[in-house]
Design an enzyme around this catalytic site. Structure first.
Site, short mmCIF file in Angstrom:
data_model
loop_
_atom_site.label_atom_id
_atom_site.label_comp_id
_atom_site.label_asym_id
_atom_site.label_seq_id
_atom_site.Cartn_x
_atom_site.Cartn_y
_atom_site.Cartn_z
N THR A 102 0.87 -1.16 0.00
CA THR A 102 0.00 0.00 0.00
C THR A 102 0.92 1.22 0.00
OG1 THR A 102 -1.79 -1.12 1.13
CG2 THR A 102 -1.58 1.22 1.58
N ARG A 121 -14.91 -6.69 0.51
CA ARG A 121 -14.13 -6.40 1.72
C ARG A 121 -13.64 -4.94 1.67
NH1 ARG A 121 -8.38 -5.12 2.68
NH2 ARG A 121 -8.01 -5.58 4.85
N VAL A 122 -13.75 -4.23 2.80
CA VAL A 122 -13.37 -2.81 2.84
C VAL A 122 -12.01 -2.67 3.50
CG1 VAL A 122 -13.98 -0.56 3.78
CG2 VAL A 122 -15.75 -2.02 2.80
N SER A 123 -11.10 -2.01 2.80
CA SER A 123 -9.76 -1.75 3.33
C SER A 123 -9.80 -0.61 4.35
CB SER A 123 -8.85 -1.38 2.16
OG SER A 123 -7.71 -0.73 2.64
N ASP A 124 -8.85 -0.63 5.28
CA ASP A 124 -8.74 0.48 6.24
C ASP A 124 -8.30 1.77 5.57
OD1 ASP A 124 -6.10 -0.98 5.93
OD2 ASP A 124 -5.47 0.91 6.83
N THR A 149 -0.38 1.32 6.97
CA THR A 149 -0.38 0.13 6.10
C THR A 149 -0.36 -1.10 7.01
OG1 THR A 149 0.76 -1.00 4.28
CG2 THR A 149 2.16 0.08 5.91
N GLY A 150 -0.66 -2.26 6.42
CA GLY A 150 -0.70 -3.49 7.21
C GLY A 150 -2.04 -4.19 7.01
N GLY A 186 -5.66 -4.51 7.26
CA GLY A 186 -6.72 -3.53 7.46
C GLY A 186 -7.60 -3.82 8.66
N1 ASP Z 1 -4.02 -1.95 4.71
C1 ASP Z 1 -4.30 -2.55 3.42
C2 ASP Z 1 -5.58 -3.33 3.52
O1 ASP Z 1 -5.77 -4.04 4.49
C3 ASP Z 1 -3.23 -3.46 2.93
C4 ASP Z 1 -1.81 -2.95 3.07
O2 ASP Z 1 -1.58 -1.96 3.73
O3 ASP Z 1 -0.91 -3.56 2.47
O4 ASP Z 1 -6.36 -3.28 2.61
#
Ligand code: ASP
Length: 280
Positions: free
Chosen positions: A155, A183-186, A204-205, A207
Site C-alpha cells: 500500500t 471487503r473494505v480496506s482500512d 499500512t498493514g 486492514g
Molecule cells: N491496509 C491494506 C488493507 O488491508 C493493505 C496494506 O496496507 O498492504 O487493505
C-alpha cells in the site's frame, strides 16, 4: 516543510534484493519530487501528487500493479484528509481507474465525500477519469499461482507539512490480496488515514487490525490532547499487542516531529526534511 512517504510492507523483498532496491530507488525519487512540489504547493496538493506517483509505479500495491482479489478483479481504495479544513474524502473498491487518490481529491469539495464501488466509478467517469486497467503481468502471475505470501506488499501513503504549517495525509491501496469481493480496506477509513491541525498519519498493514485499533485517528487524537507523536504512536501500537496486530504508520506533527513505527521491521518508507532519506 516536511514530507514522509511509504510503500507498505514487502514480503517479496525479504528474498528478492532486486525488488527491495527498486522500491528504495522509487521512494527516493518520489520523495525528492514530492518535496520539490511542496515548495510551491499545499500539504494536501502534495500528498495527492506523491501518492499519485506511487500509484503509477507498478512496484507498489496501489493504482497500477495492484493486487488481484479472489474473483480475479482489481478494486482500488484511497483516501485523503486535509488537516486544515478537516475534510476526509475517499473511494472504496473502485474498478478500472488509474489514480484513485485523484478521485478522492475531486470528492474533497463535495457534500458526499466517500463513494464505493459502482457509485465511485460512475462519479469518476462523470468527472473525466477514463477507463484504465491497473493489472500488470506480475500480479496476474501471482494471482494464478495464488501466492498467499504475496499479501501485504505495498500500500502507499504520504504525509506532508507545508510552509503554512498545514498537514495532510493520503493513502492508496489495492487491498490485501485474494480478499472476498466487497471487503473494505482500512485505507479509505479514518483508521487508516487521518489528519487535523496537530498531526497526520497514513497506515499500512492488515486492514482489519488497523480498524480494530482505530490506528490513525487514535494517534492523531493523542497528539491533539498533548502527547508527542512518538509517544502517541508507541502507546497506540502497544494496544495492538493483544490482537497481535500487523501494522505500520508514518506521521508528522504540527511541531515538525516525524515518526515511523511498524510491528514487523520490513516496511519501506522515506522522508525528506531538506535531505532525502530512505529507510529499510
Ligand atoms: N491496509 C491494506 C488493507 O488491508 C493493505 C496494506 O496496507 O498492504 O487493505
Amino acid at each position: 516543510m516536511k514530507l514522509i512517504i511509504h510503500g507498505g510492507f514487502f514480503s517479496e523483498s525479504l528474498t528478492n534484493q532486486e525488488i527491495k532496491k527498486a522500491k528504495q530507488e522509487a521512494l527516493t525519487e518520489i520523495v525528492k519530487l514530492g518535496y520539490k512540489y511542496l515548495e510551491s504547493h499545499t500539504a494536501v496538493e502534495t500528498a495527492v501528487y506523491a501518492v499519485s506517483l506511487l500509484e503509477n509505479s507498478d512496484l507498489f500495491n496501489a493504482g497500477t500493479g495492484s493486487q488481484i482479489q479472489s474473483d480475479g478483479k482489481i478494486r482500488l481504495s484511497a483516501a485523503l484528509m486535509d488537516g486544515k479544513s478537516l475534510r476526509f474524502s475517499g473511494v472504496i473498491n473502485v474498478e478500472e481507474v488509474k489514480n484513485p487518490i485523484c478521485i478522492a481529491e475531486k470528492l474533497l469539495t463535495y457534500d458526499d465525500r466517500v463513494l464505493s464501488g459502482k457509485g465511485a466509478k460512475d462519479f469518476a467517469r462523470q468527472n473525466g477519469f477514463g477507463y484504465y486497467n491497473p493489472e500488470t503481468p506480475q500480479r496476474r502471475k501471482e494471482y494464478d499461482k495464488k501466492l498467499s505470501d504475496s499479501i501485504r506488499i505495498g500500500t502507499v501513503g504520504c504525509v506532508a507539512l507545508d510552509v503554512f504549517g498545514d498537514l495532510a495525509a493520503a493513502t492508496s491501496t489495492g487491498g490485501k490480496g485474494f480478499e472476498i469481493p466487497g471487503r473494505v480496506s482500512d485505507s479509505a477509513t479514518t483508521a487508516g488515514n487521518y489528519a487535523n491541525g496537530c498531526a497526520a498519519i497514513s497506515c499500512t498493514g492488515v486492514g482489519e487490525d488497523i480498524v480494530s485499533g482505530a490506528l490513525a485517528s487514535t494517534i492523531v487524537t493523542r497528539v491533539t490532547d498533548g502527547m508527542s507523536l512518538s509517544l502517541a504512536t508507541e502507546k497506540t501500537f502497544n494496544e495492538l499487542k493483544p490482537i497481535n496486530g500487523f501494522a505500520g504508520v508514518i506521521g508528522i506533527s504540527s511541531t515538525g516531529e516525524i515518526y515511523h513505527a511498524d510491528t514487523y521491521p520490513y516496511m519501506v518508507w522515506a522522508l525528506h526534511d531538506g535531505e532525502p532519506l530512505v529507510f529499510q
